[in-house]
Design a protein around this motif. Structure first.
Motif, PDB file in Angstrom:
ATOM      1  N   MET A 139     -14.339 -11.837 -19.816  1.00 43.84           N
ATOM      2  CA  MET A 139     -13.412 -10.996 -20.581  1.00 43.84           C
ATOM      3  C   MET A 139     -11.986 -11.206 -20.077  1.00 43.84           C
ATOM      4  SD  MET A 139     -15.322  -9.502 -22.793  1.00 43.84           S
ATOM      5  CE  MET A 139     -14.191  -8.242 -23.401  1.00 43.84           C
ATOM      6  N   ALA A 140     -11.019 -11.140 -21.012  1.00 42.72           N
ATOM      7  CA  ALA A 140      -9.613 -11.348 -20.673  1.00 42.72           C
ATOM      8  C   ALA A 140      -9.097 -10.205 -19.807  1.00 42.72           C
ATOM      9  CB  ALA A 140      -8.793 -11.472 -21.946  1.00 42.72           C
ATOM     10  N   ASP A 141      -8.157 -10.548 -18.918  1.00 38.61           N
ATOM     11  CA  ASP A 141      -7.506  -9.594 -18.035  1.00 38.61           C
ATOM     12  C   ASP A 141      -8.490  -8.872 -17.117  1.00 38.61           C
ATOM     13  OD1 ASP A 141      -5.080 -10.249 -19.181  1.00 38.61           O
ATOM     14  OD2 ASP A 141      -5.300  -8.683 -20.721  1.00 38.61           O
ATOM     15  N   LYS A 142      -9.644  -9.489 -16.903  1.00 40.32           N
ATOM     16  CA  LYS A 142     -10.637  -8.928 -15.996  1.00 40.32           C
ATOM     17  C   LYS A 142     -11.056 -10.027 -15.010  1.00 40.32           C
ATOM     18  CE  LYS A 142     -11.655  -4.722 -17.630  1.00 40.32           C
ATOM     19  NZ  LYS A 142     -11.732  -3.499 -16.798  1.00 40.32           N
ATOM     20  N   PRO A 143     -11.526  -9.649 -13.818  1.00 42.08           N
ATOM     21  CA  PRO A 143     -12.022 -10.673 -12.884  1.00 42.08           C
ATOM     22  C   PRO A 143     -13.185 -11.434 -13.496  1.00 42.08           C
ATOM     23  CG  PRO A 143     -11.746  -8.558 -11.772  1.00 42.08           C
ATOM     24  CD  PRO A 143     -11.585  -8.299 -13.251  1.00 42.08           C
ATOM     25  N   LEU A 144     -13.256 -12.757 -13.180  1.00 41.09           N
ATOM     26  CA  LEU A 144     -14.414 -13.525 -13.628  1.00 41.09           C
ATOM     27  C   LEU A 144     -15.679 -12.951 -13.008  1.00 41.09           C
ATOM     28  CD1 LEU A 144     -15.510 -15.964 -15.179  1.00 41.09           C
ATOM     29  CD2 LEU A 144     -15.187 -17.311 -13.090  1.00 41.09           C
ATOM     30  N   TYR A 145     -15.635 -12.779 -11.668  1.00 37.73           N
ATOM     31  CA  TYR A 145     -16.705 -12.055 -10.976  1.00 37.73           C
ATOM     32  C   TYR A 145     -16.186 -11.635  -9.608  1.00 37.73           C
ATOM     33  CZ  TYR A 145     -17.686 -16.521  -8.611  1.00 37.73           C
ATOM     34  OH  TYR A 145     -17.583 -17.675  -7.905  1.00 37.73           O
ATOM     35  N   ASN A 199     -14.443  -6.457  -1.166  1.00 38.03           N
ATOM     36  CA  ASN A 199     -14.869  -7.323  -2.250  1.00 38.03           C
ATOM     37  C   ASN A 199     -13.819  -8.402  -2.528  1.00 38.03           C
ATOM     38  OD1 ASN A 199     -17.278  -5.595  -3.635  1.00 38.03           O
ATOM     39  ND2 ASN A 199     -15.641  -4.245  -2.876  1.00 38.03           N
ATOM     40  N   LYS A 200     -14.306  -9.603  -2.778  1.00 35.26           N
ATOM     41  CA  LYS A 200     -13.437 -10.728  -3.132  1.00 35.26           C
ATOM     42  C   LYS A 200     -13.448 -10.896  -4.642  1.00 35.26           C
ATOM     43  CE  LYS A 200     -10.986 -14.421  -1.959  1.00 35.26           C
ATOM     44  NZ  LYS A 200      -9.707 -14.309  -1.239  1.00 35.26           N
ATOM     45  N   ILE A 201     -12.262 -11.066  -5.227  1.00 35.60           N
ATOM     46  CA  ILE A 201     -12.132 -11.250  -6.669  1.00 35.60           C
ATOM     47  C   ILE A 201     -11.986 -12.734  -6.965  1.00 35.60           C
ATOM     48  CG2 ILE A 201     -10.729 -10.765  -8.716  1.00 35.60           C
ATOM     49  CD1 ILE A 201      -9.834  -8.204  -7.366  1.00 35.60           C
ATOM     50  N   MET A 202     -12.805 -13.232  -7.897  1.00 34.00           N
ATOM     51  CA  MET A 202     -12.740 -14.631  -8.311  1.00 34.00           C
ATOM     52  C   MET A 202     -12.233 -14.677  -9.759  1.00 34.00           C
ATOM     53  SD  MET A 202     -13.806 -15.961  -5.523  1.00 34.00           S
ATOM     54  CE  MET A 202     -14.051 -17.679  -5.915  1.00 34.00           C
ATOM     55  N   GLN A 203     -11.065 -15.342  -9.957  1.00 29.32           N
ATOM     56  CA  GLN A 203     -10.484 -15.444 -11.287  1.00 29.32           C
ATOM     57  C   GLN A 203     -10.850 -16.742 -11.981  1.00 29.32           C
ATOM     58  OE1 GLN A 203      -9.704 -12.628 -12.437  1.00 29.32           O
ATOM     59  NE2 GLN A 203      -7.489 -12.766 -12.786  1.00 29.32           N
ATOM     60  N   ALA A 204     -11.294 -17.737 -11.197  1.00 32.65           N
ATOM     61  CA  ALA A 204     -11.672 -19.025 -11.790  1.00 32.65           C
ATOM     62  C   ALA A 204     -12.924 -19.536 -11.094  1.00 32.65           C
ATOM     63  CB  ALA A 204     -10.531 -20.031 -11.652  1.00 32.65           C
ATOM     64  N   THR A 205     -13.727 -20.296 -11.842  1.00 34.29           N
ATOM     65  CA  THR A 205     -14.969 -20.807 -11.288  1.00 34.29           C
ATOM     66  C   THR A 205     -14.686 -21.732 -10.102  1.00 34.29           C
ATOM     67  OG1 THR A 205     -15.938 -20.696 -13.484  1.00 34.29           O
ATOM     68  CG2 THR A 205     -17.104 -22.036 -11.843  1.00 34.29           C
ATOM     69  N   ASN A 206     -15.493 -21.564  -9.018  1.00 38.35           N
ATOM     70  CA  ASN A 206     -15.405 -22.400  -7.822  1.00 38.35           C
ATOM     71  C   ASN A 206     -14.019 -22.375  -7.179  1.00 38.35           C
ATOM     72  OD1 ASN A 206     -18.082 -23.218  -8.185  1.00 38.35           O
ATOM     73  ND2 ASN A 206     -17.458 -24.902  -9.531  1.00 38.35           N
ATOM     74  N   ARG A 207     -13.354 -21.267  -7.335  1.00 34.03           N
ATOM     75  CA  ARG A 207     -12.045 -21.153  -6.703  1.00 34.03           C
ATOM     76  C   ARG A 207     -12.106 -20.056  -5.663  1.00 34.03           C
ATOM     77  NH1 ARG A 207      -6.281 -19.991  -9.779  1.00 34.03           N
ATOM     78  NH2 ARG A 207      -4.952 -20.197  -7.920  1.00 34.03           N
ATOM     79  N   PHE A 208     -11.923 -20.444  -4.407  1.00 31.40           N
ATOM     80  CA  PHE A 208     -12.047 -19.481  -3.300  1.00 31.40           C
ATOM     81  C   PHE A 208     -10.883 -19.743  -2.352  1.00 31.40           C
ATOM     82  CE2 PHE A 208     -13.592 -17.706   0.645  1.00 31.40           C
ATOM     83  CZ  PHE A 208     -14.224 -16.552   0.226  1.00 31.40           C
ATOM     84  N   ASN A 228      -6.702 -15.541  -4.728  1.00 27.01           N
ATOM     85  CA  ASN A 228      -7.572 -14.499  -5.264  1.00 27.01           C
ATOM     86  C   ASN A 228      -7.390 -13.216  -4.466  1.00 27.01           C
ATOM     87  OD1 ASN A 228      -9.032 -16.038  -7.336  1.00 27.01           O
ATOM     88  ND2 ASN A 228      -9.803 -17.205  -5.583  1.00 27.01           N
ATOM     89  N   GLY A 229      -7.504 -12.095  -5.128  1.00 29.29           N
ATOM     90  CA  GLY A 229      -7.289 -10.812  -4.466  1.00 29.29           C
ATOM     91  C   GLY A 229      -8.521 -10.260  -3.775  1.00 29.29           C
ATOM     92  N   ILE A 230      -8.307  -9.271  -2.929  1.00 28.67           N
ATOM     93  CA  ILE A 230      -9.375  -8.556  -2.239  1.00 28.67           C
ATOM     94  C   ILE A 230      -9.169  -7.071  -2.476  1.00 28.67           C
ATOM     95  CG2 ILE A 230     -10.429  -8.021  -0.012  1.00 28.67           C
ATOM     96  CD1 ILE A 230      -9.477 -10.709   1.003  1.00 28.67           C
ATOM     97  N   PHE A 231     -10.260  -6.380  -2.817  1.00 31.43           N
ATOM     98  CA  PHE A 231     -10.127  -4.930  -2.926  1.00 31.43           C
ATOM     99  C   PHE A 231     -11.164  -4.234  -2.040  1.00 31.43           C
ATOM    100  CE2 PHE A 231     -13.162  -5.877  -6.311  1.00 31.43           C
ATOM    101  CZ  PHE A 231     -14.097  -4.856  -6.225  1.00 31.43           C
ATOM    102  N   LEU A 234      -3.716  -8.780 -11.413  1.00 28.20           N
ATOM    103  CA  LEU A 234      -4.569  -8.133 -12.401  1.00 28.20           C
ATOM    104  C   LEU A 234      -3.692  -7.319 -13.349  1.00 28.20           C
ATOM    105  CD1 LEU A 234      -7.647  -6.821 -10.374  1.00 28.20           C
ATOM    106  CD2 LEU A 234      -7.574  -8.747 -11.972  1.00 28.20           C
ATOM    107  N   LYS A 235      -3.949  -7.452 -14.632  1.00 25.19           N
ATOM    108  CA  LYS A 235      -3.197  -6.678 -15.626  1.00 25.19           C
ATOM    109  C   LYS A 235      -3.960  -5.413 -15.927  1.00 25.19           C
ATOM    110  CE  LYS A 235      -1.175 -10.846 -17.630  1.00 25.19           C
ATOM    111  NZ  LYS A 235      -0.999 -11.689 -18.847  1.00 25.19           N
ATOM    112  N   LEU A 236      -3.886  -4.475 -14.974  1.00 21.32           N
ATOM    113  CA  LEU A 236      -4.589  -3.216 -15.162  1.00 21.32           C
ATOM    114  C   LEU A 236      -3.730  -2.253 -15.973  1.00 21.32           C
ATOM    115  CD1 LEU A 236      -5.978  -2.738 -11.549  1.00 21.32           C
ATOM    116  CD2 LEU A 236      -7.258  -3.456 -13.576  1.00 21.32           C
TER     117      LEU A 236
END
Length: 633
Positions: A516-522, A547-556, A560-563, A596-598
């Motif tokens: 989903m757009a404007d949401k973390p990938l996972y 928690n680690k936020i992943m915005q793109a596949t295989n990108r670490f 990326n943000g941490i919450f 993140l566009k919250l």
């Protein structure tokens, strides 16, 4: 033809029987009175089918002799005729007599020889132990039952102790006899051996010996030694007889093993020195001697030690050590140690230990150990361990219960109950009940952890009433486990696993928004939590996760943000293994500006957004979480 075969068989049997018995061992019966020596030798030879060869100039052939022999061996008859003035050699059917050079000095030793026979059957007995207690001079009879031994001529009232397994022991006075026959009474294993029987040959009264039956003087008697091998023993889980036999066979020659098997008398000496096992002041009877002080230049072998034993290389003791045992390489004790055992390489005790055991490499106590075990590599206790601790560079193993502590560089293992502590560099295992502490850098295992603490990266227990603290803890039976499916303000779906105990559990979670757009990938995270049972199916939880936020596949990476999320939840069971829950949460996010566009208008932000020193923004908000849980109990 049949007659020929019978004759051939008779000749073969006769030849074989004669080959088994030498001429010198052949029994003869003869009576001579005032005969010349030359004529006496001729009569003996003619009547018994052999001849003598000698130099007439070497002997006084005109000397008159008197002889009364009834079933005596030829060598015994010759001993009476020549009285140590001749030696005898056998060549086929001839006996060669040679003159013994006269010694100007008085003999320092006397030679005693003779035969030992079964008093009931008359058969001669092989492998009989014969010894003198004060000098520890000993001999073992050969296959024909013959023995020969040398005793100091100055020894007053020498007595020979005669022992044979499954025979009644006896004590015989030497007096002036240099050749003697000794009869033994056979005992069957099902009969009581402690019966007193009249001795057929005179002997003086036995000396005081607690290993023998006391009898009134001066009646000559055969005396039964305390031979426990004649008493039937009950079966045990560990056959100590086999252990002792293996222990004996490993370090003795055949003759020494015969003495150990036959002689059940315990001999005490205040002091001994040896070069090697059975090469020392206790001679080949050292395996039957308990020493006060024992010094072994290279290695020594004894029945026991009552004060101190020092060995350059190794100390070997069949029974117990009371005191200190020190060696350059190894100590090995067949039964118990009460005191100190120290060696450069290894220590071994086949039964119990009470004291301190220290070695450069390894220690073994097969039974119970009370005290300390210190080793450069490993310690092993076959029974229980109490009143101290085990410490080793690599591992400690206790096969029984542990009522103390274990410290090792790699691992500790206890098969029985543990009441104490286990500390190791890698892992601890308690395979029964544990009441105490397990601390390691990697792994702790306990079957039943009744009370205490587990501290490691990974902890496991079948059941627990203790506190496991680590990266991942699992309690199989009465632990706390929750499998959650939930949604929150950041992720459409989360899958979470909680494991440990109710007071303290670990949390593993992963969430996704399915692109989903404007949401973390996972997102994926880890945390800890605690739960409180409110009764009637209600429970409350307090969880803290990172928690680690992943915005793109295989990108670490750092982009990326941490919450971090702190949540307070409430659970209500609807069945035994199913519950609904909801939680309020406070989330803090560190990320690059605009990560993140919250929609902040829909979220309550208790603290203003701040820019951190590393250029990242810190954003916070109050959120929610609702879902369903699968419970283990």
């Amino acid at each position: 033809m049949k007659i020929f075969l019978k004759i051939l068989l008779f000749v073969s049997i006769s030849t074989f029987s004669f080959a088994q018995k030498t001429v010198l061992d052949k029994p003869i019966t003869l009576k001579l009175s005032n005969e010349r020596l030359e004529e006496a030798l001729k009569i003996i030879g003619d009547r018994n089918g052999f001849s003598f060869s000698y130099n007439p100039a070497d002997f006084d052939l005109s000397r008159r002799v008197t002889l009364n022999a009834a079933g005596k061996a030829v060598r015994q008859v010759l001993d009476e005729l020549f009285r140590d003035s001749a030696t005898y050699k056998e060549r086929r059917n001839h006996i060669i007599l040679q003159k013994v050079a006269e010694k100007p000095e008085e003999p320092k030793d006397i030679i005693i020889n003779g035969y030992v026979f079964d008093q009931e059957t008359g058969e001669r007995i092989a492998q009989v132990s014969i010894f003198e207690k004060r000098t520890l001079v000993s001999a073992v009879t050969n296959q024909m039952g013959y023995f020969r031994m040398r005793l100091p001529a100055a020894l007053p009232n020498p007595r020979l102790e005669v022992r044979k397994e499954r025979y009644l022991g006896t004590s015989v006075t030497v007096n002036n006899q240099q050749a003697m026959d000794i009869g033994l009474i056979h005992t069957k294993i099902d009969e009581k051996p402690l019966q007193i029987l009249t001795q057929t040959k005179p002997s003086s009264v036995p000396v005081t010996d607690t290993f023998k039956v006391r009898v009134p003087a001066p009646t000559p008697v055969f005396v039964a030694s305390a031979d426990t091998s004649n008493v039937p023993r009950q079966k045990r889980k560990l056959n100590l007889e086999n252990v002792e036999k293996t222990f004996v066979d490993a370090f003795t020659t055949a003759q020494q093993a015969v003495h150990i098997q036959n002689v059940r008398d315990t001999i005490y000496r205040p002091f001994q020195v040896s070069l090697l096992p059975f090469v020392g002041t206790n001679h080949v009877l050292s395996g039957n001697v308990i020493n006060g002080l024992s010094f072994n230049i290279i290695a020594g072998y004894s029945l026991g030690v009552n004060a101190l034993e020092v060995g350059g290389f190794a100390n070997l003791v069949r029974w117990d050590v009371h005191g200190a045992q020190i060696s350059g390489f190894a100590n090995l004790v067949g039964r118990n140690v009460y005191g100190l055992q120290a060696s450069g390489f290894a220590n071994g005790v086949l039964k119990n230990f009470d004291g301190m055991q220290a070695s450069g490499f390894a220690n073994l106590t097969a039974g119970h150990h009370s005290g300390l075990q210190i080793a450069g590599f490993a310690n092993l206790t076959g029974g229980s361990f109490t009143n101290g601790f085990q410490t080793a560079g690599f591992a400690n193993v206790t096969l029984g219960s542990m009522k103390s502590g274990q410290i090792s560089g790699f691992a500790n293992l206890t098969l029985g109950n543990v009441s104490g502590w286990q500390i190791s560099g890698f892992g601890n295992l308690a395979l029964n009940k544990l009441r105490g502490i397990q601390i390691s850098s990697y792994f702790n295992y306990a079957t039943v952890h009744e009370k205490g603490l587990q501290l490691a990266l990974f902890n496991y227990a079948d059941s627990s009433g203790a506190l496991p603290i680590g990266l991942f803890s699992f309690v199989r039976r009465n632990g706390y486990r929750r499998y959650e499916i939930s949604t929150d303000e950041l992720n459409y779906a989360n899958v979470t696993f909680k494991t440990g105990i109710q007071k303290f559990y670990n949390i593993l979670t992963i969430g996704s928004n399915f692109g989903m757009a404007d949401k973390p990938l996972y997102t994926f995270g880890y945390g800890v939590g605690t739960a409180l049972n409110l009764g009637r199916g209600w429970m409350t939880n307090v969880d803290l996760t990172a928690n680690k936020i992943m915005q793109a596949t295989n990108r670490f990476d750092s982009s990326n943000g941490i919450f971090y999320r702190l949540s307070l939840g409430l659970e209500k069971k609807i069945t035994r293994h199913l519950a609904l829950f909801g939680a309020a949460s406070l989330t803090g996010l560190t990320a690059q500006p605009g990560y993140l566009k919250l929609d902040n208008s829909r979220l309550y932000q208790p603290f203003p957004t701040a820019t951190l020193r590393n250029g990242l923004d810190f954003t916070n908000w109050v959120g929610f979480q609702v879902g369903i849980r699968i419970c283990n109990r």
